[in-house]
Design an enzyme around this catalytic site. Structure first.
Site, short mmCIF file in Angstrom:
data_model
loop_
_atom_site.label_atom_id
_atom_site.label_comp_id
_atom_site.label_asym_id
_atom_site.label_seq_id
_atom_site.Cartn_x
_atom_site.Cartn_y
_atom_site.Cartn_z
N ASN A 1 0.83 -1.22 0.00
CA ASN A 1 0.00 0.00 0.00
C ASN A 1 0.86 1.26 0.00
O ASN A 1 0.60 2.22 -0.72
CB ASN A 1 -0.93 0.02 1.22
CG ASN A 1 -1.87 -1.18 1.25
OD1 ASN A 1 -1.91 -1.94 0.28
ND2 ASN A 1 -2.60 -1.35 2.33
N HIS B 1 -16.35 37.00 -30.55
CA HIS B 1 -17.57 36.38 -31.11
C HIS B 1 -17.36 35.94 -32.56
O HIS B 1 -18.31 35.87 -33.33
CB HIS B 1 -18.78 37.33 -31.05
CG HIS B 1 -18.96 38.01 -29.74
ND1 HIS B 1 -19.79 37.51 -28.75
CD2 HIS B 1 -18.41 39.15 -29.23
CE1 HIS B 1 -19.76 38.32 -27.70
NE2 HIS B 1 -18.92 39.32 -27.97
N SER C 1 -6.00 13.22 -48.79
CA SER C 1 -7.22 12.44 -48.88
C SER C 1 -6.99 11.27 -49.83
O SER C 1 -6.29 11.41 -50.82
CB SER C 1 -8.35 13.33 -49.39
OG SER C 1 -9.36 12.53 -50.00
N LYS D 1 -6.53 17.64 -51.64
CA LYS D 1 -6.67 17.91 -50.20
C LYS D 1 -5.35 17.87 -49.44
O LYS D 1 -4.51 17.02 -49.66
CB LYS D 1 -7.61 16.86 -49.56
CG LYS D 1 -9.07 17.00 -49.92
CD LYS D 1 -9.75 18.26 -49.40
CE LYS D 1 -9.96 18.27 -47.91
NZ LYS D 1 -10.91 17.28 -47.43
N GLU E 1 -6.32 18.46 -35.74
CA GLU E 1 -7.60 17.78 -35.47
C GLU E 1 -7.42 16.69 -34.43
O GLU E 1 -8.26 16.50 -33.54
CB GLU E 1 -8.16 17.19 -36.75
CG GLU E 1 -8.63 18.24 -37.74
CD GLU E 1 -8.99 17.64 -39.08
OE1 GLU E 1 -10.16 17.69 -39.45
OE2 GLU E 1 -8.08 17.10 -39.75
N GLN F 1 -6.16 0.90 -7.19
CA GLN F 1 -5.38 0.35 -8.30
C GLN F 1 -5.83 0.94 -9.64
O GLN F 1 -5.08 0.91 -10.61
CB GLN F 1 -5.52 -1.18 -8.30
CG GLN F 1 -4.72 -1.89 -9.36
CD GLN F 1 -4.71 -3.39 -9.16
OE1 GLN F 1 -4.14 -3.89 -8.18
NE2 GLN F 1 -5.37 -4.11 -10.04
N LYS G 1 -3.84 4.12 -11.98
CA LYS G 1 -2.66 4.19 -12.85
C LYS G 1 -2.98 4.26 -14.34
O LYS G 1 -2.39 5.09 -15.06
CB LYS G 1 -1.74 3.02 -12.54
CG LYS G 1 -0.96 3.24 -11.25
CD LYS G 1 -0.19 2.04 -10.79
CE LYS G 1 -1.00 1.04 -10.03
NZ LYS G 1 -1.66 1.56 -8.81
N1 ARG Z 1 -1.44 -3.36 -7.27
C1 ARG Z 1 -1.86 -2.63 -6.14
C2 ARG Z 1 -2.26 -1.20 -6.54
O1 ARG Z 1 -1.91 -0.79 -7.58
C3 ARG Z 1 -0.75 -2.55 -5.14
C4 ARG Z 1 -1.21 -2.50 -3.75
C5 ARG Z 1 -1.93 -3.76 -3.43
N2 ARG Z 1 -2.26 -3.83 -2.06
C6 ARG Z 1 -3.03 -4.74 -1.59
N3 ARG Z 1 -3.26 -4.75 -0.33
N4 ARG Z 1 -3.59 -5.65 -2.37
O2 ARG Z 1 -2.91 -0.51 -5.80
#
Ligand code: ARG
Length: 469
Positions: free
Chosen positions: A116, A162, A283, A289, A296, A328, A331
């Protein structure tokens, strides 16, 4: 090598192994392997921390450091090793590899720590690096804009509000308006990096480390400026990620607005600029074109950057204090938003640098006499007419010019004088494009002198974005 899914970090209290589809569902290795360099740095720092706290002997510590070096080398050269791993996550991957090499000594590294705090630490390290490379990409974009502003200094254009012709401005002033927005983005991105710059390590799973670990030394070793103040908050806080995503969302919004201007200005109707071949496509059907795809796509991709912010906000909103596995989900949206935004910034800088502006078209737009109506009102003000009255008078002059298919600078003096005795022969010298531009000489205005000093200041301000690297 052992199969990581049989070699879990938490098997003891379980009678049966996880359902295979659930195991796949909960794994994060596919995307958090990107954190491997940070994981290895953290592992090295932790090994030394354990040695300082007398939980590892000097020999055990150096065995672990050597094994970590070996893991790093193999990870660099053996892509299949990473691709085929069944590890649950990046922390599990290294632990399994370490135990594989060292046996029981490898099994000592997880003493006193939790994934954690590890994931919170590594994600912060990622965001700090990401933000710095983003800020330098943004600085390069601002520099590309500044170069165009410098090269084209003096070209007038029709400034619009405008989307209607409003007052003359310099093309460089228009370009530097976008540069201002990107400078703020750079600062915001570095602010997010500063907020990420505290180290959670030593927070344990939630309660703090049970061993006398030197948190400040760990933080220093990992390049953090300080340590988090509350272990529970440390494992549950993702504000730094939200802030980075917010900074990216605003940046993407600015890029999208810049794109919109360039797409519009590249159209036949405007013709203000020539799209560079290197940043355009054709194009498959229409041979003539040349399309502004770079702009874009930048405009199109801005949506997914803000979705990443909304996605993480939604993940966070219902979570109780402390670590929850929902975290989790932080990410993937951030990695994606970072990668896309970096691509957008780089392409924008390249496309902008290669753009050629059409001096004649821009000037033609700027010489629309209607753009001088405010200047005409200001002329009357200088001769003692209250502004509201001057506005009304010039409004009537505009109407008369329109009726006669002429313009407010082509009507004869006696026609003007019928609207106000304050009009004099000097009107025709004072109410011109050049005079209108020159009079906007306040700091931040569009006169050549103001724009030149804005350009001078810009170089120092861009430097501040890069100095952090
Ligand atoms: N893969 C987990 C995450 O990205 C890591 C921490 C996991 N902790 C746990 N107690 N399962 O958050």
């Amino acid at each position: 090598m052992s199969d990581s899914s049989d070699n879990k970090m938490w098997g003891g209290r379980f009678e049966s192994s996880p359902d295979s589809s659930f195991y796949e569902f909960q794994r994060s290795w596919r995307f958090d392997r990107r954190l491997l360099p940070y994981e290895l740095a953290l592992d090295r720092a932790w090994a030394k921390g354990l040695e300082r706290a007398c939980l590892l002997s000097a020999d055990e510590c150096s065995q672990i450091l050597r094994a970590l070096d070996g893991i790093e080398r193999r990870a660099k050269s053996d892509g299949a090793w990473l691709d085929n791993s069944k590890a649950e996550d990046v922390h599990h991957f290294v632990e399994v590899a370490l135990i594989d090499v060292l046996g029981p000594v490898g099994a000592k590294l997880h003493t006193g720590r939790s994934r954690n705090e590890m994931v919170a630490t590594e994600f912060r390290m990622f965001v700090k690096d990401a933000a710095r490379s983003m800020a330098s990409g943004v600085a390069a974009l601002v520099e590309a804009i500044a170069q165009q502003a410098d090269r084209n200094l003096g070209i007038p254009m029709a400034g619009m509000t405008h989307m209607q012709h409003a007052q003359p401005i310099l093309l460089s002033h228009f370009l530097l308006a976008h540069a201002e927005a990107f400078l703020r983005d750079g600062e915001r991105i570095l602010d997010a990096a500063a907020r990420a710059d505290v180290c959670p390590l030593g927070s344990g799973a939630l309660a703090g480390c049970a061993f006398p670990i030197d948190r400040a030394a760990l933080a220093r070793e990992l390049g953090f400026s300080g340590i988090t103040a509350n272990s529970l908050d440390a494992v549950s806080d993702r504000d730094f990620a939200l802030e980075y995503l917010f900074a990216l969302s605003v940046l993407a919004t600015h890029l999208s607005r810049l794109s919109e201007d360039f797409v519009l200005f590249a159209s036949t109707e405007f013709g203000y600029l020539l799209l560079p071949d290197e940043f355009s496509t054709g194009s498959s059907l229409m041979p003539q074109k040349k399309n502004p795809d770079a702009w874009e796509l930048i405009r199109g991709k801005s949506g997914r950057i803000s979705s990443a912010l909304v996605s993480l906000l939604m993940t966070m909103k219902g979570l109780p204090a402390s670590y929850q596995r929902d975290l989790q989900e932080d990410k993937e949206p951030l990695f994606d938003a970072h990668d896309e935004a970096l691509g957008m910034v780089r392409v924008a800088a390249g496309a902008l640098a290669a753009t050629k502006f059409n001096d004649a078209k821009l000037r033609a737009g700027a010489t629309n006499p209607a753009l001088l109506a405010t200047e005409a009102a200001d002329y009357l003000v200088a001769r003692g007419v209250p502004f509201r009255e001057a506005h009304e008078i010039v409004g009537r002059v505009v109407r008369e010019a329109e009726r006669g298919s002429t313009s407010i600078i082509e009507l004869p003096l006696d026609a003007l004088k019928k609207h106000s005795p304050a009009f004099g022969a000097d009107y025709f010298k004072e109410v011109t494009l050049a005079a209108s531009l020159a009079r906007k000489s306040v700091p931040g205005g569009t006169s050549i002198s103001s724009v030149r000093s804005a350009l001078d200041q810009l170089h120092t301000r861009v430097g501040a974005l890069e100095a952090v690297r």
